[in-house]
Design an enzyme around this catalytic site. Structure first.
Site, mmCIF file in Angstrom:
data_model
loop_
_atom_site.group_PDB
_atom_site.id
_atom_site.type_symbol
_atom_site.label_atom_id
_atom_site.label_comp_id
_atom_site.label_asym_id
_atom_site.label_seq_id
_atom_site.Cartn_x
_atom_site.Cartn_y
_atom_site.Cartn_z
ATOM 1 N N CYS A 158 53.548 33.269 75.680
ATOM 2 C CA CYS A 158 53.882 34.607 75.164
ATOM 3 C C CYS A 158 55.193 34.618 74.380
ATOM 4 C CB CYS A 158 53.950 35.613 76.306
ATOM 5 S SG CYS A 158 52.412 35.688 77.230
ATOM 6 N N HIS B 290 58.070 41.395 73.766
ATOM 7 C CA HIS B 290 56.713 41.013 74.128
ATOM 8 C C HIS B 290 56.170 42.075 75.076
ATOM 9 C CE1 HIS B 290 53.294 39.120 75.780
ATOM 10 N NE2 HIS B 290 53.866 38.799 76.923
ATOM 11 N N ASN C 274 48.482 42.861 77.279
ATOM 12 C CA ASN C 274 49.327 41.716 76.937
ATOM 13 C C ASN C 274 48.543 40.797 75.996
ATOM 14 O OD1 ASN C 274 50.635 39.231 76.906
ATOM 15 N ND2 ASN C 274 51.194 39.302 79.071
#
Ligand code: COA
Length: 316
Positions: free
Chosen positions: A114, A243, A273
């Site tokens: 990520c 993020h 996500n």
């Protein structure tokens, strides 16, 4: 010269999976998911579509190039992050290169999960600062739905699919990436990982509480540390684009940095996500919605499996 974000593009699958649908798949509820994560829906690329991460990444890249008015042949490098690459090798960035016709570029993937986008932005700015490239594509291309264990309610509610890209180009010195700071701690590899990537057994494993704690403490620290290297403070940041993992993580970091709501970009509610695609996707929407104006100080920050984390400061 500065390394400026000259164009942003996204490609999000049409198919939406809502919390109500997840209620029918595992023992969960819209109320639990919303209060614990802030997520209401996520986009999923169907397996039978025949499409892969590189398809999302290529479409996003073409749209970023079009916005910037740059032709694929003018791209010097393609850096892609993908937790679910098309193949173990070649790099997903090479598949993207072929799909967009960027025949003068070199292309490679980075494995920072990520945190892939902030790692990529750091590398892109160095390639531009050094004079090696004029235009670099940094792309997050993710089909996490293919490695989520759809029977595990602890993880399957969290993730979504998307491609998003930023074209970073040589530009005026007073704009662009000011400074990046990257960190990793391989000692924490066990709290978030994925193995057997290309087999049917590939599933993500996560110690949610540990990831949560590390994310809040390290991301707030790396943002402060990056700012301090430029003699800046959190209050100097005009927009923080993190993020998008979980709304509680985002608000806890914003609180630690003492940043008001209007300075924090949030779209995790609509996408979940999306790993390395989440920051360029959030930047794309921030720009579209008029939240990014020339001269603003923008902080990008992410954490992901590795554990890896980092921050880029950008003068918009
Ligand atoms: N629906 C309903 N209940 C659920 C659930 C779900 N989808 N997932 C877990 N639960 C249950 C647990 O089984 C547990 O039940 P128990 O108390 O009977 O054992 C209870 O809810 C609390 O679980 P817990 O793990 O303590 O919840 P939490 O508040 O820590 O939230 C996460 C869980 C995953 C949302 C949270 O830890 C998180 O967001 N972590 C970071 C994850 C992340 O961002 N990863 C990617 C980083 S790049």
């Amino acid at each position: 010269m500065g390394a400026i974000i000259r164009g942003l593009g996204i490609c999000v699958p049409e198919n939406i999976l809502t919390n109500a649908e997840l209620e029918r798949m595992v023992e969960t509820s819209d109320e639990w998911i919303t209060t614990r994560t802030g997520i209401k829906e996520r986009h999923i690329l169907p397996k039978d579509s025949g499409l892969h991460a590189s398809d999302l990444g290529a479409a996003a890249a073409l749209s970023a190039l079009e916005k910037a008015g740059i032709k694929p042949e003018q791209v010097g490098a393609i850096i892609a992050g993908s937790v679910v690459p098309d193949k173990q090798f070649p790099a997903t960035a090479c598949f993207i290169q072929e799909k967009i016709g960027a025949k003068n570029a070199f292309a490679f993937d980075i494995t920072a999960a990520c945190a892939g986008f902030v790692y990529g932005v750091n590398l892109a700015s160095l390639l531009i600062d050094s004079g090696q490239c004029d235009n670099v594509l940094v792309i997050g291309a993710e089909v996490l739905s293919r490695v989520v264990d759809w029977t595990d309610r602890n993880t399957c509610i969290l993730f979504g699919d998307a491609g998003a890209a930023a074209l970073i180009s040589k530009g005026p010195k007073d704009r662009g990436v000011i400074r990046s700071l990257l960190r990793s701690d391989g000692g924490q590899a066990g709290i978030l990982y994925l193995d057997n990537i290309l087999s049917d057994k590939a599933t993500m494993r996560m110690d949610g509480k540990q990831v949560f704690k590390l994310a809040v403490s390290e991301v707030s620290k790396v943002v402060k540390d990056t700012l301090a290297l430029e003699n800046l403070l959190p209050k100097d940041v005009d927009l923080l684009v993190m993020h998008q993992a979980n709304i509680r993580i985002l608000t806890a970091i914003a609180e630690k940095l003492d940043l008001p709501e209007e300075k924090v970009m949030i779209n995790v509610n609509r996408y979940g996500n999306t790993s390395s695609a989440s920051i360029p996707l959030a930047l794309y929407e921030a720009e579209r919605d008029g939240r990014l104006k020339p001269g603003m100080l923008v902080a990008l920050a992410a954490v992901g499996g590795g554990m890896s984390w980092g921050c880029n400061l950008v003068r918009w």
